[in-house]
Design a protein around this motif. Structure first.
Motif, PDB file in Angstrom:
ATOM      1  N   ILE A  29       0.875  -1.175   0.000  1.00 26.80           N
ATOM      2  CA  ILE A  29       0.000   0.000   0.000  1.00 26.80           C
ATOM      3  C   ILE A  29       0.907   1.219   0.000  1.00 26.80           C
ATOM      4  N   GLU A  30       0.777   2.088  -0.984  1.00 25.00           N
ATOM      5  CA  GLU A  30       1.717   3.207  -1.054  1.00 25.00           C
ATOM      6  C   GLU A  30       1.066   4.476  -1.582  1.00 25.00           C
ATOM      7  N   GLU A  31       1.581   5.596  -1.063  1.00 28.99           N
ATOM      8  CA  GLU A  31       1.247   6.950  -1.510  1.00 28.99           C
ATOM      9  C   GLU A  31      -0.242   7.263  -1.387  1.00 28.99           C
ATOM     10  N   TYR A  32      -0.732   7.139  -0.140  1.00 32.19           N
ATOM     11  CA  TYR A  32      -2.100   7.549   0.186  1.00 32.19           C
ATOM     12  C   TYR A  32      -2.093   8.280   1.525  1.00 32.19           C
ATOM     13  N   THR A  33      -3.106   9.116   1.714  1.00 32.85           N
ATOM     14  CA  THR A  33      -3.429   9.667   3.020  1.00 32.85           C
ATOM     15  C   THR A  33      -4.716   9.015   3.505  1.00 32.85           C
ATOM     16  N   PHE A  34      -4.718   8.614   4.772  1.00 33.79           N
ATOM     17  CA  PHE A  34      -5.913   8.023   5.393  1.00 33.79           C
ATOM     18  C   PHE A  34      -6.284   8.898   6.583  1.00 33.79           C
ATOM     19  N   ARG A  35      -7.528   9.380   6.622  1.00 31.80           N
ATOM     20  CA  ARG A  35      -7.962  10.287   7.676  1.00 31.80           C
ATOM     21  C   ARG A  35      -9.173   9.738   8.432  1.00 31.80           C
ATOM     22  N   GLN A  36      -9.089   9.801   9.740  1.00 31.70           N
ATOM     23  CA  GLN A  36     -10.208   9.517  10.636  1.00 31.70           C
ATOM     24  C   GLN A  36     -10.914   8.204  10.292  1.00 31.70           C
ATOM     25  N   SER A  45      -0.919 -10.085   8.718  1.00 27.39           N
ATOM     26  CA  SER A  45       0.528 -10.224   8.838  1.00 27.39           C
ATOM     27  C   SER A  45       1.202  -9.813   7.536  1.00 27.39           C
ATOM     28  N   GLN A  46       2.482  -9.454   7.650  1.00 23.12           N
ATOM     29  CA  GLN A  46       3.327  -9.101   6.514  1.00 23.12           C
ATOM     30  C   GLN A  46       2.712  -7.990   5.657  1.00 23.12           C
ATOM     31  N   LEU A  47       2.185  -6.984   6.332  1.00 26.32           N
ATOM     32  CA  LEU A  47       1.613  -5.838   5.644  1.00 26.32           C
ATOM     33  C   LEU A  47       2.725  -4.837   5.335  1.00 26.32           C
ATOM     34  N   HIS A  48       2.858  -4.472   4.072  1.00 26.17           N
ATOM     35  CA  HIS A  48       3.891  -3.531   3.647  1.00 26.17           C
ATOM     36  C   HIS A  48       3.224  -2.224   3.229  1.00 26.17           C
ATOM     37  N   ILE A  49       3.628  -1.134   3.908  1.00 26.97           N
ATOM     38  CA  ILE A  49       3.052   0.182   3.622  1.00 26.97           C
ATOM     39  C   ILE A  49       4.187   1.181   3.455  1.00 26.97           C
ATOM     40  N   SER A  50       4.119   2.016   2.426  1.00 24.73           N
ATOM     41  CA  SER A  50       5.174   3.003   2.208  1.00 24.73           C
ATOM     42  C   SER A  50       4.593   4.324   1.732  1.00 24.73           C
ATOM     43  N   SER A  51       5.269   5.401   2.100  1.00 24.65           N
ATOM     44  CA  SER A  51       4.933   6.759   1.645  1.00 24.65           C
ATOM     45  C   SER A  51       3.461   7.077   1.875  1.00 24.65           C
ATOM     46  N   CYS A  52       3.004   6.870   3.106  1.00 22.18           N
ATOM     47  CA  CYS A  52       1.611   7.129   3.466  1.00 22.18           C
ATOM     48  C   CYS A  52       1.548   7.957   4.750  1.00 22.18           C
ATOM     49  N   SER A  53       0.448   8.663   4.938  1.00 19.34           N
ATOM     50  CA  SER A  53       0.199   9.371   6.184  1.00 19.34           C
ATOM     51  C   SER A  53      -1.145   8.927   6.757  1.00 19.34           C
ATOM     52  N   PHE A  54      -1.173   8.799   8.078  1.00 17.58           N
ATOM     53  CA  PHE A  54      -2.372   8.392   8.795  1.00 17.58           C
ATOM     54  C   PHE A  54      -2.705   9.493   9.803  1.00 17.58           C
ATOM     55  N   TYR A  55      -3.899  10.041   9.713  1.00 18.21           N
ATOM     56  CA  TYR A  55      -4.284  11.139  10.589  1.00 18.21           C
ATOM     57  C   TYR A  55      -5.582  10.794  11.318  1.00 18.21           C
ATOM     58  N   LYS A  56      -5.500  10.770  12.634  1.00 12.95           N
ATOM     59  CA  LYS A  56      -6.649  10.461  13.496  1.00 12.95           C
ATOM     60  C   LYS A  56      -7.289   9.127  13.131  1.00 12.95           C
TER      61      LYS A  56
END
Length: 212
Positions: A29-36, A45-56
């Motif tokens: 999962i890459e290059e997303y913003t997730f809010r609230q 398991s083995q979840l790979h996440i890059s270049s993302c922001s998580f807010y609230k």
């Protein structure tokens, strides 16, 4: 010491459904913003996440072992009681997050910052820290066991009653932290940098009674 910040594009598309992204997850999962967004009790398991922001976001109570998180910002997120055993974190920031009771065992942390985090009773067992920092964090009652603290900073953080067994603190500056009741063996404390009043507070480890 320079902790490298997450490398995230200045503009990220906002994804409305983190749960869908995880259900459809194949590689990364890459290059997303997730809010609230709230996904409690998530098991993946083995979840790979890059270049993302998580807010609230609320990911509390999840089981997310053996993952890989690279270039991530968690801000005002609830990660309490989440199990990240065996996960790798590189260029990650936890800002104003709740991590109470989280399990961060056998994790690798490279250029990771925790700032203004509530992290009481968090378990850091056999982690590797390299260029990491804890700033104004509450780590009271946490366990930092069998830890390699290479180039790690603790600033204005609460380490009351924290267990630091098998964790060597040579050259670690604790002068701005609260360390009353810290649990550590004397050899592991050798070389730590403390104030004179902190040194007095640590005399209980020697079984000494100071008479004024």
């Amino acid at each position: 010491m320079n902790i490298v910040r997450p490398r995230i594009p200045s503009v990220l598309p906002e994804h409305p459904d983190l749960n869908q992204q995880i259900e459809e997850y194949v590689y990364e999962i890459e290059e997303y913003t997730f809010r609230q967004q709230t996904i409690t009790g998530l098991q993946k398991s083995q979840l790979h996440i890059s270049s993302c922001s998580f807010y609230k976001c609320n990911l509390s109570g999840g089981k997310l072992p053996e993952g890989r998180y690279c270039d991530i910002i968690f801000q005002n997120c609830d990660l309490s009681n989440t199990d990240f055993t065996g996960t790798s974190f590189s260029r990650v920031e936890f800002i104003d997050c709740k991590l109470t009771g989280s399990k961060l065992m056998n994790c690798r942390f490279n250029h990771v910052l925790w700032k203004n985090c509530q992290a009481k009773y968090t378990i850091f067992s056999q982690p590797t820290f390299d260029k990491c920092g804890f700033t104004t964090c509450d780590l009271q009652g946490s366990m930092i066991d069998k830890c390699k603290c290479e180039r790690t900073i603790f600033e204005e953080s609460n380490l009351r009653e924290t267990e630091l067994y098998n964790t060597y603190l040579k050259n670690i500056d604790l002068t701005s932290c609260t360390i009353e009741g810290v649990k550590i063996n004397i050899p592991e404390l050798k070389g730590a940098i403390v104030t004179s009043s902190q040194a007095i507070a640590l005399t209980h480890l020697l079984g000494l009674t100071i008479k004024y």
